[in-house]
Enzyme design. Structure first.
Site, PDB file in Angstrom:
ATOM      1  N   ARG A 233      -3.111  -4.159  -2.152  1.00 18.46           N
ATOM      2  CA  ARG A 233      -2.179  -3.621  -3.163  1.00 18.46           C
ATOM      3  C   ARG A 233      -1.380  -4.692  -3.904  1.00 18.46           C
ATOM      4  O   ARG A 233      -0.319  -4.392  -4.460  1.00 18.46           O
ATOM      5  CB  ARG A 233      -1.188  -2.654  -2.504  1.00 18.46           C
ATOM      6  CG  ARG A 233      -1.802  -1.575  -1.632  1.00 18.46           C
ATOM      7  CD  ARG A 233      -2.747  -0.682  -2.395  1.00 18.46           C
ATOM      8  NE  ARG A 233      -3.148   0.479  -1.609  1.00 18.46           N
ATOM      9  CZ  ARG A 233      -4.249   1.185  -1.805  1.00 18.46           C
ATOM     10  NH1 ARG A 233      -5.089   0.831  -2.772  1.00 18.46           N
ATOM     11  NH2 ARG A 233      -4.531   2.222  -1.063  1.00 18.46           N
TER      12      ARG A 233
ATOM     13  N   ASP B 291     -11.780  -0.032   5.400  1.00 19.51           N
ATOM     14  CA  ASP B 291     -11.277   0.583   4.171  1.00 19.51           C
ATOM     15  C   ASP B 291      -9.762   0.730   4.267  1.00 19.51           C
ATOM     16  O   ASP B 291      -9.183   1.771   3.931  1.00 19.51           O
ATOM     17  CB  ASP B 291     -11.949   1.935   3.920  1.00 19.51           C
ATOM     18  CG  ASP B 291     -11.658   2.501   2.534  1.00 19.51           C
ATOM     19  OD1 ASP B 291     -11.037   1.791   1.720  1.00 19.51           O
ATOM     20  OD2 ASP B 291     -12.038   3.659   2.268  1.00 19.51           O
TER      21      ASP B 291
ATOM     22  N   ASN C 206      -9.326  -2.979  -6.885  1.00 25.27           N
ATOM     23  CA  ASN C 206      -8.476  -1.947  -7.502  1.00 25.27           C
ATOM     24  C   ASN C 206      -7.001  -2.334  -7.414  1.00 25.27           C
ATOM     25  O   ASN C 206      -6.143  -1.571  -6.981  1.00 25.27           O
ATOM     26  CB  ASN C 206      -8.728  -0.572  -6.871  1.00 25.27           C
ATOM     27  CG  ASN C 206      -8.432  -0.531  -5.385  1.00 25.27           C
ATOM     28  OD1 ASN C 206      -8.434  -1.558  -4.709  1.00 25.27           O
ATOM     29  ND2 ASN C 206      -8.191   0.659  -4.865  1.00 25.27           N
TER      30      ASN C 206
ATOM     31  N   ASP D 230     -14.883  -0.340  -6.605  1.00 26.83           N
ATOM     32  CA  ASP D 230     -14.411   0.347  -5.412  1.00 26.83           C
ATOM     33  C   ASP D 230     -13.361   1.402  -5.724  1.00 26.83           C
ATOM     34  O   ASP D 230     -12.432   1.173  -6.488  1.00 26.83           O
ATOM     35  CB  ASP D 230     -13.804  -0.661  -4.443  1.00 26.83           C
ATOM     36  CG  ASP D 230     -13.176   0.020  -3.259  1.00 26.83           C
ATOM     37  OD1 ASP D 230     -13.908   0.462  -2.379  1.00 26.83           O
ATOM     38  OD2 ASP D 230     -11.929   0.159  -3.239  1.00 26.83           O
TER      39      ASP D 230
END
Length: 472
Positions: A49, A324, A79, A175
């Site tokens: 993140r 993940d 992402n 992804d």
């Protein structure tokens, strides 16, 4: 100087003494009898993140969580905010852009490569970067290879600084989303030209929040059919057959997808796949107990699919296990099934959960679990797992035993030492998962309170002990 006495080497069963010149525990000798020395775990599928959503996780907290879980190497998914697409940032008011530009960096790849220098920190885990398949990860236009080719290993390395060399781009993915049909040919052509591999989020659906079935109907929540995964798997297998591109399928979760992958592998196609701890430990009935803490994408599937996942691990269809790791705040996860974000964190309890289900369950031995969590993902990422026997000087021809019984990380060749990544495991330790003690910023896991066996005790990078709970 830290010495671990009588630790067992994971693949040979021999006991050795391990000496580490520096680290996070006091100097001295420690009894490591009953502990296992293995190559460090590698995770080809994590979300830290950073930049853009550091209230959920950061490179600092994510790497700390990884080291706590026995991981020495991770692959950062693209992402981020902005997306990791190699495009130069020219609008400082775009979401997340200010953080990158204020650090003196031109794009997200540049920012993450130089994270330690910018933030003046030493991260306890090595990491590679995965570039977006599409610009902005929006699915409309493939990224431009010329915008990020220079970040690949072997591309003008002489001109790179040590941070660029340490954190190369080694994979391509959108992804969180499958590559869209309109750019599929372009992405496969780009992947083929680059020589990298495509990581595919093998699922696409426009509606639904949980697995379609009795549980979704009981909850009154729109369901996601299992063939949403199969359609992407079959589509990309066909493209791999046509192009020769290596496709790696993320978090495979259904029996029908595993069957398709088995057939592709039998055909000799360049296909690999992973699954995650939650798909082998939980089925969609867990939603009734854990609520949105068990909401993820792909969703938890049926109990039959969970059993098929374990079978695919046992028979070798699954190449590796990946977490993940997807941090979210609990406030976000409490929004209900239709609005709560997908994903759970997993780095700090993955080994315990997998060991409990797979090894204690009698499906695979300890050695195979280490291969799934370390050897195979390291090789997928383009690295070799640490060869402990080689560090010990190889084997004596007359006995077949290692040449030296003491592995002194401070005495080996500095080049060899720099590549060392090791985990110390207690394969039999029983412990309770307590998210409040996690190093991650996030707490979104359904495994809180689970009693598991098998625990990483220490993590070693190069000649340094970067994490330890030995003696605590």
């Amino acid at each position: 100087m830290i010495t671990l006495r009588d630790i067992t080497v994971w693949d040979t069963g021999e006991t050795i003494d391990l000496t580490i010149p520096e680290g996070v525990m006091p100097d001295g000798e420690y009894d490591a009898a009953g502990m296992t020395l293995a190559p460090g775990f590698a995770d080809p599928h994590v979300h830290f993140r950073d930049p853009g959503q550091t209230y959920k996780e950061s490179m600092v907290s994510g790497c700390a969580a990884a080291a706590s879980g026995g991981y020495t190497d991770v692959l950062i998914m693209p992402n981020t905010v902005p997306a990791m697409d190699g495009e130069t940032l020219d609008d400082p008011d775009a979401p997340g852009a200010r953080e990158v530009l204020d650090a003196g960096c031109t794009d997200v790849i540049d920012y993450l490569q130089h994270y330690e220098a910018v933030h003046k920190v030493d991260l306890p885990v090595r990491y590679d970067l995965c570039v977006c398949a599409s610009k902005g990860r929006a699915g409309h236009e493939a990224t431009e290879l010329d915008h990020w080719r220079r970040h690949m290993p072997g591309q003008d390395d002489a001109a790179k600084d040590r941070y660029q060399l340490a954190h190369p781009v080694t994979a391509i993915s959108d992804d969180g989303s499958a590559v869209t049909p309109g750019i599929l040919d372009d992405v496969f052509a780009m992947t083929h030209e680059s020589g990298l591999y495509l990581i595919e989020h093998c699922e696409h659906h426009d509606t639904g929040a949980v697995n379609d079935g009795p549980v979704s109907r009981k909850l009154g929540v729109p369901g996601i059919p299992e063939d949403t995964e199969l359609r992407i798997v079959e589509r990309d297998i066909a493209k791999a057959r046509e192009t020769g591109v290596h496709v790696h399928f993320q978090h495979v979760s259904t029996a029908i997808s595993f069957d398709a992958i088995r057939r592709a592998k039998a055909e000799g196609l360049p296909i690999t796949c992973e699954t995650a701890p939650h798909y082998l430990a939980l089925c969609d009935e867990a939603l009734l107990k854990y609520g949105t803490l068990a909401k993820m994408n792909p969703p938890l599937r049926s109990e039959a699919d969970r059993r098929a996942t374990i079978e695919a691990i046992a028979d070798g269809t699954v190449d590796m296990l990946a977490t993940d790791h997807a941090p979210h705040t609990l406030e976000e996860k409490e929004r209900g099934f239709l609005e709560a974000p997908n994903g759970i964190i997993g780095l700090e309890c993955a080994y315990g959960v997998c060991h409990t289900v797979l090894v204690d369950g009698g499906f695979i031995p300890d050695k195979r679990l280490i291969e799934l969590m370390s050897v195979a993902p390291m090789r997928l990422m383009g690295h070799e797992p640490t060869d402990i026997s080689a560090l010990l000087g190889g084997r004596k021809p007359e006995t077949g035993t290692v040449a030296n019984r003491v592995l002194d990380l401070g005495a080996i060749d500095p080049t060899a030492a720099a590549g060392v990544g090791l985990a110390v495991l207690n394969t039999n330790e029983a412990w309770t998962v307590d998210p409040e003690r996690f190093h991650s910023k996030a707490r979104n896991t359904p495994f809180g309170g689970w009693s598991v066996t098998g625990r990483p005790l220490a993590t070693i990078i190069g000649p340094k002990l970067v994490f330890s709970r030995i003696g605590r």
